[in-house]
Design an enzyme around this catalytic site. Structure first.
Site, short mmCIF file in Angstrom:
data_model
loop_
_atom_site.label_atom_id
_atom_site.label_comp_id
_atom_site.label_asym_id
_atom_site.label_seq_id
_atom_site.Cartn_x
_atom_site.Cartn_y
_atom_site.Cartn_z
N GLN A 147 3.15 9.94 0.82
CA GLN A 147 4.98 9.35 0.81
C GLN A 147 5.60 9.71 -0.37
O GLN A 147 6.87 9.50 -0.86
CB GLN A 147 4.53 8.02 1.01
CG GLN A 147 4.68 6.99 2.05
CD GLN A 147 3.98 5.43 2.11
OE1 GLN A 147 3.06 5.16 2.36
NE2 GLN A 147 5.11 5.19 2.93
N HIS B 95 -1.54 7.11 7.29
CA HIS B 95 -0.59 7.72 6.73
C HIS B 95 -1.61 9.51 6.72
O HIS B 95 -0.72 10.44 6.85
CB HIS B 95 -0.09 7.28 5.81
CG HIS B 95 1.28 6.77 5.25
ND1 HIS B 95 2.33 6.94 5.60
CD2 HIS B 95 0.96 5.32 5.30
CE1 HIS B 95 3.18 6.06 6.52
NE2 HIS B 95 3.13 5.14 6.03
N CYS C 58 7.04 -0.01 6.70
CA CYS C 58 6.49 0.81 5.86
C CYS C 58 7.80 1.77 5.15
O CYS C 58 8.52 1.33 5.68
CB CYS C 58 6.38 2.49 7.10
SG CYS C 58 5.72 3.68 6.64
N LEU C 59 7.66 2.35 3.76
CA LEU C 59 8.14 2.78 3.05
C LEU C 59 8.59 3.32 3.15
O LEU C 59 9.99 4.01 2.83
CB LEU C 59 7.51 2.52 1.70
CG LEU C 59 7.07 1.16 0.97
CD1 LEU C 59 6.46 1.36 -0.31
CD2 LEU C 59 8.00 0.04 0.87
N HIS D 227 -2.96 1.21 7.66
CA HIS D 227 -1.84 1.88 7.76
C HIS D 227 -2.19 3.24 7.02
O HIS D 227 -1.34 4.26 7.24
CB HIS D 227 -0.78 1.01 7.02
CG HIS D 227 1.14 1.35 7.60
ND1 HIS D 227 1.60 0.83 7.68
CD2 HIS D 227 1.29 1.85 6.62
CE1 HIS D 227 3.12 1.47 7.86
NE2 HIS D 227 2.39 2.07 6.73
N GLU D 228 -2.17 2.66 5.75
CA GLU D 228 -2.11 4.14 4.94
C GLU D 228 -3.51 4.88 5.25
O GLU D 228 -3.24 6.14 4.93
CB GLU D 228 -2.76 3.76 3.78
CG GLU D 228 -2.19 2.31 3.43
CD GLU D 228 -0.30 2.70 2.82
OE1 GLU D 228 -0.42 3.19 3.30
OE2 GLU D 228 0.00 1.67 3.25
N GLY E 213 0.94 -1.36 0.31
CA GLY E 213 0.42 -0.28 -0.10
C GLY E 213 1.00 1.30 0.00
O GLY E 213 1.96 0.93 0.14
ZN ZN Z 1 3.54 3.46 5.55
#
Ligand code: ZN
Length: 167
Positions: free
Chosen positions: A52, A140, A94-95, A136-137, A47
């Site tokens: 991001q 963000h 997390c990226l 999670h998203e 995701g």
């Molecule tokens: Zn993340």
């Protein structure tokens, strides 16, 4: 080689900001969604949220199939968590926090409402990995990262390791 936009990492204030609702679906938004999907896929993410890629907008993309199954691909504008049940603990990364993972307690199943890229209202019921990724998203979009769940000692350790890594 796939060219994609770089993913913003921890330290950039855009990640800590509450993202703005999408008010119009235009070419810029469609391009942003495409960029998000490319960056997610290139980084083997499940995701990605618009902040991001540096865009403070309430847009998320999901793909729990590594680009293999179009049915697992989801774009949601202005997503809202409207129901959550149960509890599930699992390791999460997390990226925007490369190299970091932590155990996260999440709801086991969720109901999320939002708009599709065509502007159609949609409601999604999810459990397992997609439910975790949705939570999670959406976090963000509210400026919340997985490190915000750490206790003060763990957070301090993380910050020290992160600084070492950056230097
Ligand atoms: Zn993340």
């Amino acid at each position: 080689m796939m060219v994609h936009k770089p993913i913003v990492v921890y330290g950039d204030p855009v990640l800590l900001r509450r993202a703005e609702p999408v008010t119009k679906i235009d070419d810029d938004l469609i391009r942003l969604v495409k960029d998000m999907q490319d960056a997610m896929l290139a980084n083997f993410g499940v995701g990605l949220a618009a902040p991001q890629l540096g865009a403070s907008l309430r847009v998320i993309v999901l793909d729990t199939s590594d680009g293999k199954d179009p049915d697992q691909q989801l774009v949601l504008l202005n997503p809202e968590l409207i129901d959550a049940h149960g509890e599930s603990v699992a390791e999460e990364g997390c990226l925007s926090l490369p190299g970091f993972v932590t155990e996260m307690s999440r709801a086991a199943s969720v109901v999320v409402r939002g708009l599709s890229i065509e502007g159609k209202a949609i409601e999604i019921e999810a459990e397992g990995l997609p439910a975790r990724a949705l939570q999670h998203e959406i976090d963000h979009l509210n400026g919340i990262l997985i490190i915000h769940s750490l206790n003060p000692l763990q957070r301090d350790l993380f910050e020290r390791k992160w600084k070492q890594r950056q230097s």
